[in-house]
Scaffold this active site. Structure first.
Site, PDB file in Angstrom:
ATOM      1  N   HIS A  90      32.287  20.073 -23.022  1.00 35.78           N
ATOM      2  CA  HIS A  90      30.952  20.220 -22.441  1.00 35.78           C
ATOM      3  C   HIS A  90      30.407  18.805 -22.267  1.00 35.78           C
ATOM      4  O   HIS A  90      29.492  18.372 -22.971  1.00 35.78           O
ATOM      5  CB  HIS A  90      30.073  21.063 -23.364  1.00 35.78           C
ATOM      6  CG  HIS A  90      28.823  21.594 -22.717  1.00 35.78           C
ATOM      7  ND1 HIS A  90      28.443  21.279 -21.420  1.00 35.78           N
ATOM      8  CD2 HIS A  90      27.845  22.423 -23.194  1.00 35.78           C
ATOM      9  CE1 HIS A  90      27.303  21.891 -21.135  1.00 35.78           C
ATOM     10  NE2 HIS A  90      26.924  22.582 -22.179  1.00 35.78           N
ATOM     11  N   ARG A 113      18.972  16.949 -21.038  1.00 38.45           N
ATOM     12  CA  ARG A 113      20.013  17.461 -20.143  1.00 38.45           C
ATOM     13  C   ARG A 113      19.646  17.139 -18.684  1.00 38.45           C
ATOM     14  O   ARG A 113      20.502  16.810 -17.874  1.00 38.45           O
ATOM     15  CB  ARG A 113      20.162  18.982 -20.318  1.00 38.45           C
ATOM     16  CG  ARG A 113      20.783  19.423 -21.635  1.00 38.45           C
ATOM     17  CD  ARG A 113      22.237  19.004 -21.748  1.00 38.45           C
ATOM     18  NE  ARG A 113      22.994  19.359 -20.571  1.00 38.45           N
ATOM     19  CZ  ARG A 113      23.566  20.557 -20.363  1.00 38.45           C
ATOM     20  NH1 ARG A 113      23.499  21.478 -21.291  1.00 38.45           N
ATOM     21  NH2 ARG A 113      24.242  20.804 -19.253  1.00 38.45           N
TER      22      ARG A 113
HETATM   23  N1   CP Z   1      23.359  23.814 -23.843  1.00 36.28           N
HETATM   24  C1   CP Z   1      23.670  24.551 -22.748  1.00 36.28           C
HETATM   25  O1   CP Z   1      24.625  24.253 -22.020  1.00 36.28           O
HETATM   26  O2   CP Z   1      22.854  25.605 -22.536  1.00 36.28           O
HETATM   27  P1   CP Z   1      23.066  26.749 -21.440  1.00 36.28           P
HETATM   28  O3   CP Z   1      24.295  27.514 -21.832  1.00 36.28           O
HETATM   29  O4   CP Z   1      21.816  27.585 -21.485  1.00 36.28           O
HETATM   30  O5   CP Z   1      23.263  26.094 -20.101  1.00 36.28           O
HETATM   31  N1  NVA Z   2      29.924  26.349 -27.635  1.00 37.59           N
HETATM   32  C1  NVA Z   2      28.961  27.087 -26.847  1.00 37.59           C
HETATM   33  C2  NVA Z   2      28.050  26.145 -26.142  1.00 37.59           C
HETATM   34  C3  NVA Z   2      26.970  26.788 -25.330  1.00 37.59           C
HETATM   35  C4  NVA Z   2      26.115  25.797 -24.601  1.00 37.59           C
HETATM   36  C5  NVA Z   2      29.683  27.989 -25.866  1.00 37.59           C
HETATM   37  O1  NVA Z   2      30.688  27.565 -25.291  1.00 37.59           O
HETATM   38  O2  NVA Z   2      29.263  29.131 -25.708  1.00 37.59           O
END
Ligand code: CP
Ligand code: NVA
Length: 299
Positions: free
Chosen positions: A126, A287
């Protein structure tokens, strides 16, 4: 240039984007409209609140046209091949940003497109989250020499934080239940890209990871797509809950971080999420600034 893996930016690029993120946060008007006429496609195979809205707002602030693509209409890899979706979208759009289950689909797409491909979350990384994480930590103290304790699942968020943190000189200690540690491949990648002085520690003991840390970070115990494991994980991860007792073992001025969404009462208690030293909503705000900086860097 693509941003599929957080390391794609390189050390200089990562530092540049983080500096730019701080700058656009302070001087929002300076870059307004500076990418007028460009189009960014946003595609989601999984739910999203922060990513979708912060990316749309960031793009719109720059004068870009954001287009949100519907996953059931595109049918990535089902209605047609991942590569053909990439080749077609490349003819219409200036930036392709995707949230996918399978990281390899981003790699496949990036291989056939001229437009930058941005990872909005995959099973492996991510990276946009890591930009906001480091921006938020940098608002607390210099990244070089800082220590972050990541408590819980060695997941996508943990992976990008590990790699990006070490690139910026931040030591990352991870405490996970046995079997949920970050992979040896990710740890090796993080070590290979580390700036001198930054280290990675992996342990099964949350107290060991947190002691003396500048920031304590956690994420959900079951990520999107792992819902059927949630009940089993709730039992096994409970010793890794970030509660006041654990948080108070970090430095006296340590901050709390969480990418959100949070499952309050599971990986974090209300007392920590709402603690005066919790920075989770600054992190969510960042973000938007970090994505804007990324768009400016890549286009
Ligand atoms: N932290 C994050 O990516 O949040 P969302 O899944 O709501 O986009
Ligand atoms: N680890 C989590 C992050 C969400 C923003 C997922 O992948 O669901």
């Amino acid at each position: 240039m693509d941003f599929v893996n957080v390391a794609d930016l390189g050390h200089e690029g990562l530092a540049t984007v983080l500096d730019l993120a701080a700058e656009v946060k302070t001087n929002r008007e300076d870059v307004a409209g500076s990418r007028a006429g460009q189009r960014v496609g946003l595609f989601f195979e999984k739910p999203s609140t922060r990513t979708r809205v912060s990316c749309e707002v960031a793009a719109a602030d720059l004068g870009m046209v954001p287009l949100v693509l519907k996953q059931d209409e595109v049918g990535l890899g089902k209605r047609e091949s991942v590569e053909d979706v990439g080749r077609v979208l490349d003819r219409y759009l200036d930036v392709l940003a995707f949230r996918v289950f399978d990281h390899d689909n981003l790699v496949k797409m990036a291989a056939v497109t001229a437009a930058p491909v941005i990872n909005l979350l995959s099973d492996r990384e991510h990276p946009c989250q890591a930009l906001a994480d480091l921006q938020t930590l940098a608002e607390h103290r210099p990244l070089q020499g800082a220590t972050v304790a990541f408590i819980g699942d060695g997941n996508n968020v943990c992976n990008s934080l590990l790699i990006a943190g070490l690139m910026m000189g931040t030591t990352v200690r991870v405490a996970s239940p046995p079997g949920n540690e970050p992979s040896t491949e990710i740890v090796a990648l993080a070590r290979a890209g580390a700036t001198a002085g930054a280290e990675v520690f992996v342990t099964n003991d949350p107290a060991e990871a947190v002691t003396g840390a500048d920031a304590v970070y956690t994420d959900v115990w079951a990520s999107m797509g792992q819902e059927d494991e949630a009940a089993e994980r709730r039992q096994r991860f409970m010793p890794y809950q970030v509660n006041e007792a654990l948080f108070h073992q970090a430095k006296d001025d340590a901050i709390f971080l969480h990418c959100l969404p949070a499952h309050r009462g599971e990986e974090v208690t209300d007392a920590v999420a709402d603690h005066p030293r919790s920075r989770i909503f600054d992190q969510a705000e960042n973000r938007m600034h970090a994505f804007k900086a990324l768009l400016l860097h890549l286009t």
